[in-house]
Motif scaffolding. Structure first.
Motif, PDB file in Angstrom:
ATOM      1  N   GLU A   1      -1.767   5.505  14.666  1.00  0.00           N
ATOM      2  CA  GLU A   1      -1.067   4.632  13.730  1.00  0.00           C
ATOM      3  C   GLU A   1       0.206   4.071  14.355  1.00  0.00           C
ATOM      4  OE1 GLU A   1      -1.509   2.614  10.401  1.00  0.00           O
ATOM      5  OE2 GLU A   1      -2.785   4.326  10.858  1.00  0.00           O
ATOM      6  N   GLN A   2       0.860   4.872  15.166  1.00  0.00           N
ATOM      7  CA  GLN A   2       2.069   4.408  15.843  1.00  0.00           C
ATOM      8  C   GLN A   2       1.736   3.302  16.847  1.00  0.00           C
ATOM      9  OE1 GLN A   2       3.460   8.094  17.457  1.00  0.00           O
ATOM     10  NE2 GLN A   2       4.320   8.813  15.520  1.00  0.00           N
ATOM     11  N   ILE A   3       0.643   3.481  17.567  1.00  0.00           N
ATOM     12  CA  ILE A   3       0.218   2.439  18.518  1.00  0.00           C
ATOM     13  C   ILE A   3      -0.146   1.160  17.758  1.00  0.00           C
ATOM     14  CG2 ILE A   3      -1.553   1.815  20.209  1.00  0.00           C
ATOM     15  CD1 ILE A   3      -1.645   4.779  21.008  1.00  0.00           C
ATOM     16  N   ALA A   4      -0.813   1.317  16.605  1.00  0.00           N
ATOM     17  CA  ALA A   4      -1.181   0.149  15.802  1.00  0.00           C
ATOM     18  C   ALA A   4       0.061  -0.604  15.318  1.00  0.00           C
ATOM     19  CB  ALA A   4      -2.037   0.577  14.614  1.00  0.00           C
ATOM     20  N   ASP A   5       1.131   0.118  15.016  1.00  0.00           N
ATOM     21  CA  ASP A   5       2.371  -0.541  14.598  1.00  0.00           C
ATOM     22  C   ASP A   5       2.907  -1.448  15.698  1.00  0.00           C
ATOM     23  OD1 ASP A   5       2.409   0.548  12.097  1.00  0.00           O
ATOM     24  OD2 ASP A   5       3.790   2.177  12.586  1.00  0.00           O
ATOM     25  N   GLN A   6       2.818  -0.992  16.950  1.00  0.00           N
ATOM     26  CA  GLN A   6       3.266  -1.825  18.071  1.00  0.00           C
ATOM     27  C   GLN A   6       2.418  -3.083  18.185  1.00  0.00           C
ATOM     28  OE1 GLN A   6       5.900  -1.435  19.851  1.00  0.00           O
ATOM     29  NE2 GLN A   6       6.488   0.576  19.078  1.00  0.00           N
ATOM     30  N   LEU A   7       1.110  -2.941  17.953  1.00  0.00           N
ATOM     31  CA  LEU A   7       0.225  -4.101  18.025  1.00  0.00           C
ATOM     32  C   LEU A   7       0.492  -5.052  16.858  1.00  0.00           C
ATOM     33  CD1 LEU A   7      -2.097  -5.418  19.559  1.00  0.00           C
ATOM     34  CD2 LEU A   7      -3.692  -4.074  18.169  1.00  0.00           C
ATOM     35  N   LYS A   8       0.749  -4.495  15.677  1.00  0.00           N
ATOM     36  CA  LYS A   8       1.005  -5.326  14.500  1.00  0.00           C
ATOM     37  C   LYS A   8       2.226  -6.222  14.703  1.00  0.00           C
ATOM     38  CE  LYS A   8       0.779  -3.384  10.382  1.00  0.00           C
ATOM     39  NZ  LYS A   8       1.201  -2.689   9.131  1.00  0.00           N
ATOM     40  N   GLU A   9       3.164  -5.775  15.526  1.00  0.00           N
ATOM     41  CA  GLU A   9       4.360  -6.576  15.772  1.00  0.00           C
ATOM     42  C   GLU A   9       3.994  -7.978  16.244  1.00  0.00           C
ATOM     43  OE1 GLU A   9       8.585  -6.098  18.240  1.00  0.00           O
ATOM     44  OE2 GLU A   9       6.745  -5.232  19.048  1.00  0.00           O
ATOM     45  N   TYR A  10       2.873  -8.106  16.956  1.00  0.00           N
ATOM     46  CA  TYR A  10       2.505  -9.423  17.489  1.00  0.00           C
ATOM     47  C   TYR A  10       1.906 -10.340  16.433  1.00  0.00           C
ATOM     48  CZ  TYR A  10       4.158  -8.792  22.123  1.00  0.00           C
ATOM     49  OH  TYR A  10       5.016  -8.646  23.191  1.00  0.00           O
ATOM     50  N   ILE A  11       1.532  -9.807  15.282  1.00  0.00           N
ATOM     51  CA  ILE A  11       1.191 -10.684  14.156  1.00  0.00           C
ATOM     52  C   ILE A  11       2.427 -11.476  13.750  1.00  0.00           C
ATOM     53  CG2 ILE A  11       0.532 -10.714  11.713  1.00  0.00           C
ATOM     54  CD1 ILE A  11      -1.270  -8.339  12.248  1.00  0.00           C
ATOM     55  N   TYR A  12       3.559 -10.781  13.715  1.00  0.00           N
ATOM     56  CA  TYR A  12       4.807 -11.427  13.299  1.00  0.00           C
ATOM     57  C   TYR A  12       5.432 -12.232  14.437  1.00  0.00           C
ATOM     58  CZ  TYR A  12       3.990  -8.057   9.621  1.00  0.00           C
ATOM     59  OH  TYR A  12       3.403  -7.330   8.620  1.00  0.00           O
TER      60      TYR A  12
ATOM     61  N   THR B   1       0.797  -1.217   0.000  1.00  0.00           N
ATOM     62  CA  THR B   1       0.000   0.000   0.000  1.00  0.00           C
ATOM     63  C   THR B   1       0.830   1.268   0.000  1.00  0.00           C
ATOM     64  OG1 THR B   1      -0.087  -0.076   2.417  1.00  0.00           O
ATOM     65  CG2 THR B   1      -1.891  -1.125   1.218  1.00  0.00           C
ATOM     66  N   VAL B   2       2.132   1.171   0.259  1.00  0.00           N
ATOM     67  CA  VAL B   2       2.947   2.370   0.421  1.00  0.00           C
ATOM     68  C   VAL B   2       4.263   2.201  -0.329  1.00  0.00           C
ATOM     69  CG1 VAL B   2       4.133   3.868   2.075  1.00  0.00           C
ATOM     70  CG2 VAL B   2       1.934   2.864   2.684  1.00  0.00           C
ATOM     71  N   ASP B   3       4.729   3.271  -0.948  1.00  0.00           N
ATOM     72  CA  ASP B   3       6.027   3.283  -1.595  1.00  0.00           C
ATOM     73  C   ASP B   3       7.122   3.004  -0.564  1.00  0.00           C
ATOM     74  OD1 ASP B   3       8.238   3.808  -3.155  1.00  0.00           O
ATOM     75  OD2 ASP B   3       8.068   5.977  -2.933  1.00  0.00           O
ATOM     76  N   ASN B   4       8.109   2.168  -0.937  1.00  0.00           N
ATOM     77  CA  ASN B   4       9.183   1.799  -0.007  1.00  0.00           C
ATOM     78  C   ASN B   4       9.972   2.997   0.495  1.00  0.00           C
ATOM     79  OD1 ASN B   4       8.490  -0.811  -0.232  1.00  0.00           O
ATOM     80  ND2 ASN B   4      10.403  -1.527  -1.093  1.00  0.00           N
ATOM     81  N   PHE B   5       9.988   4.064  -0.273  1.00  0.00           N
ATOM     82  CA  PHE B   5      10.769   5.234   0.098  1.00  0.00           C
ATOM     83  C   PHE B   5       9.887   6.373   0.608  1.00  0.00           C
ATOM     84  CE2 PHE B   5      13.181   2.948  -3.184  1.00  0.00           C
ATOM     85  CZ  PHE B   5      14.309   2.627  -2.439  1.00  0.00           C
ATOM     86  N   ASP B   6       8.622   6.077   0.836  1.00  0.00           N
ATOM     87  CA  ASP B   6       7.741   7.064   1.450  1.00  0.00           C
ATOM     88  C   ASP B   6       8.305   7.465   2.815  1.00  0.00           C
ATOM     89  OD1 ASP B   6       4.866   8.319   1.722  1.00  0.00           O
ATOM     90  OD2 ASP B   6       5.224   7.198   3.579  1.00  0.00           O
ATOM     91  N   ALA B   7       8.354   8.770   3.079  1.00  0.00           N
ATOM     92  CA  ALA B   7       9.031   9.260   4.290  1.00  0.00           C
ATOM     93  C   ALA B   7       8.393   8.712   5.561  1.00  0.00           C
ATOM     94  CB  ALA B   7       9.016  10.789   4.305  1.00  0.00           C
ATOM     95  N   ASP B   8       7.065   8.684   5.604  1.00  0.00           N
ATOM     96  CA  ASP B   8       6.390   8.182   6.803  1.00  0.00           C
ATOM     97  C   ASP B   8       6.665   6.691   7.012  1.00  0.00           C
ATOM     98  OD1 ASP B   8       5.347  10.651   7.392  1.00  0.00           O
ATOM     99  OD2 ASP B   8       3.440  10.293   6.351  1.00  0.00           O
TER     100      ASP B   8
ATOM    101  N   ARG C   1       8.630   5.009  10.170  1.00  0.00           N
ATOM    102  CA  ARG C   1       8.009   3.972  11.008  1.00  0.00           C
ATOM    103  C   ARG C   1       8.855   2.704  11.028  1.00  0.00           C
ATOM    104  NH1 ARG C   1       2.005   3.911   8.702  1.00  0.00           N
ATOM    105  NH2 ARG C   1       1.840   2.062   9.995  1.00  0.00           N
ATOM    106  N   ARG C   2       9.468   2.397   9.893  1.00  0.00           N
ATOM    107  CA  ARG C   2      10.331   1.216   9.857  1.00  0.00           C
ATOM    108  C   ARG C   2      11.591   1.459  10.689  1.00  0.00           C
ATOM    109  NH1 ARG C   2      11.915  -1.616   4.222  1.00  0.00           N
ATOM    110  NH2 ARG C   2      13.290   0.186   4.007  1.00  0.00           N
ATOM    111  N   ARG C   3      12.115   2.679  10.689  1.00  0.00           N
ATOM    112  CA  ARG C   3      13.277   3.002  11.534  1.00  0.00           C
ATOM    113  C   ARG C   3      12.958   2.728  12.999  1.00  0.00           C
ATOM    114  NH1 ARG C   3      14.596   6.349  15.140  1.00  0.00           N
ATOM    115  NH2 ARG C   3      12.656   7.506  14.965  1.00  0.00           N
ATOM    116  N   ILE C   4      11.788   3.175  13.423  1.00  0.00           N
ATOM    117  CA  ILE C   4      11.382   2.971  14.816  1.00  0.00           C
ATOM    118  C   ILE C   4      11.258   1.475  15.119  1.00  0.00           C
ATOM    119  CG2 ILE C   4       9.501   3.323  16.463  1.00  0.00           C
ATOM    120  CD1 ILE C   4       8.979   6.012  15.012  1.00  0.00           C
ATOM    121  N   ALA C   5      10.673   0.725  14.177  1.00  0.00           N
ATOM    122  CA  ALA C   5      10.498  -0.713  14.391  1.00  0.00           C
ATOM    123  C   ALA C   5      11.841  -1.452  14.403  1.00  0.00           C
ATOM    124  CB  ALA C   5       9.586  -1.293  13.311  1.00  0.00           C
TER     125      ALA C   5
END
Length: 458
Positions: free
Chosen positions: A305-316, A149-156, A160-164
């Motif tokens: 969205e940032q909180i959702a990223d933390q929750l998504k981690e548990y999918i993996y 859904t998002v370009d790999n080089f999209d700034a946001d 978010r990947r840096r934080i993860a």
């Protein structure tokens, strides 16, 4: 679709008057400080709640502080565009615990995402019983859509990947076993030669193929009940987290659109105020508040969205649990193969010694019919050979049993550790989400209270 709800731009004097910055006051004292936390600080809070006894985080601070887009040369003269991340390690105190002879200094180096992948693959193979922390996806994916859904080089996305990625390193550093690995230390410290050292371990040869795992799963005669339950638990965890994220996504889309469409109130009130004398000031002020209501949703959606990223981690994380189960199935399958071979050799010995009948249509049975029975010396020689093979097979069975027992004991301890971590993390995530909703609701009440006061003064 949300673009349909954006109010049309206004022109003229009334529009410029309403473009002035306006920020209503509201009481945020009832909201915890963590309501203002970024994704990094939420993860930091979770790391603080994790026991650091004997872990690397006792001694050093690890962070991924920035990212940079670079271009290199790939095969066939094609340019390779990629993102690198700055990994910084800062020693905060001397090694006062039992971390194995740690000699780690403060450092700063750049790493590609592929190097993070190499590190994790190495850890998965080297520590098969450990629920190795997952990496963020290489491409932003909606787990329920399986679409990029998002370009790999999209700034946001890159941010978010840096934080993860920082979270991944901190989780590894907080693990009492993973944090001891020398190649993990090298990832943090060695700018040159690290990849070559990893490949020299030969971990790729030891890596179990998916086909081997699938074969073991289907051909097991006696699956381990505990690991079968663990597989089901991982699937349920994955499904539940995915469902929560799907619901949140639908709610967020609707809430975002609802707030944005309130901008139309602001436009109408502003235009209306131009033709009213007594009501004009009240309508103009009400328009300001409607604009505030429209605009403040952006920051809240970013936090959510940032909180959702933390929750998504548990999918993996659920996939990491399943990987441990697959390794157990492979070990169980190897044990069953060793036991089958042992039983086959024992049967052969019994057939040679006459304790068990030979199969009529076996090769040995046919040769006996054609050329006669073996003499006593040949039988004894064959029996001795089979006895030696039985001894080897018994040793292999004992070794396989010990391997699977050691793996099971270590894996179940690791799973217990993971479940404690999961409970702490999900509690923190859900509390942060609830606080954010309270904060949003209070902001909305404040805006509407101020709007009501504007109407009262009309």
């Amino acid at each position: 679709m949300l673009g349909l709800f954006w109010p049309k731009p206004r022109k003229g004097k009334m529009a410029s008057a309403r473009d002035e910055t306006f920020e209503p006051s509201y009481d945020s004292g009832l909201i915890s400080d963590r309501s203002h936390a970024s994704n990094s600080s939420i993860l930091s809070d979770m790391m603080k709640n994790t026991s650091k006894d004997g872990s690397l985080l006792e001694v050093v601070e690890i962070s991924v502080t920035e990212q940079e887009k670079r271009t290199g040369n790939a095969a066939m003269g094609i340019k390779d565009v990629f993102t690198v991340y700055l990994v910084e390690t800062c020693r905060v105190k001397d090694n006062s615990n039992n971390i194995a002879q740690l000699s780690m200094d403060s450092s700063s180096l750049w790493r590609r995402y592929s190097e993070f992948e190499l590190l994790r693959n190495y850890l998965v193979v080297t520590f098969p019983h450990v629920v190795v922390p997952p990496l963020p996806e290489k491409r932003m994916m909606a787990m329920w859509q399986q679409l990029s859904t998002v370009d790999n080089f999209d700034a946001d996305f890159v941010e978010r990947r840096r934080i993860a990625l920082e979270g991944f390193l901190q989780r590894v550093a907080a693990h009492p076993l993973l944090c001891q690995d020398e190649l993990f230390h090298g990832f943090l410290q060695d700018a040159e030669g690290w990849k070559e050292r990893v490949h020299s371990t030969g971990f790729q040869i030891k890596q179990d193929s998916r086909l081997k795992s699938l074969s073991a799963s289907f051909r097991l005669k006696k699956p381990n009940r505990q690991f079968e339950e663990l597989k089901s638990y991982a699937t349920d965890l994955q499904n539940n987290v995915t469902s929560i994220l799907k619901i949140r996504s639908r709610l967020s889309d609707r809430l975002y659109g609802l707030h944005k469409i309130h901008g139309n109130y602001g436009r109408v009130f502003s235009e209306w105020s131009g033709i009213e004398q007594e009501m004009g000031d009240g309508l103009q002020s009400a328009g300001h508040h409607m604009d505030v209501y429209k605009d403040y949703i952006d920051d809240y959606m970013a936090e959510e969205e940032q909180i959702a990223d933390q929750l998504k981690e548990y999918i993996y994380f659920a996939d990491s649990l399943k990987a441990v189960c697959r390794k157990q199935e492979i070990l169980q399958f190897e044990l069953e193969r060793c036991e089958d071979l042992l039983n086959s050799k024992k049967l052969q010995k019994d057939q040679i010694t006459g304790k068990a009948p030979q199969k009529v249509f076996s090769f040995r049975g046919m040769t006996s019919k054609l050329f006669g029975q073996d003499n006593a010396e040949t039988k004894e020689s064959r029996a001795q050979l089979i006895s030696d093979q039985i001894t080897d097979a018994e040793d292999a069975v004992e070794k396989a049993k010990q391997n699977i027992q050691d793996f099971t004991d270590n894996a179940l301890k690791e799973v217990d550790r993971f479940k404690r971590q999961k409970s702490r993390d999900l509690k923190e995530i859900f509390i942060s989400y609830a606080i954010l909703q309270i904060k949003m609701a209070k902001r909305g009440i404040t805006v509407w209270t101020n709007t009501k006061e504007c109407f009262d003064k009309m």
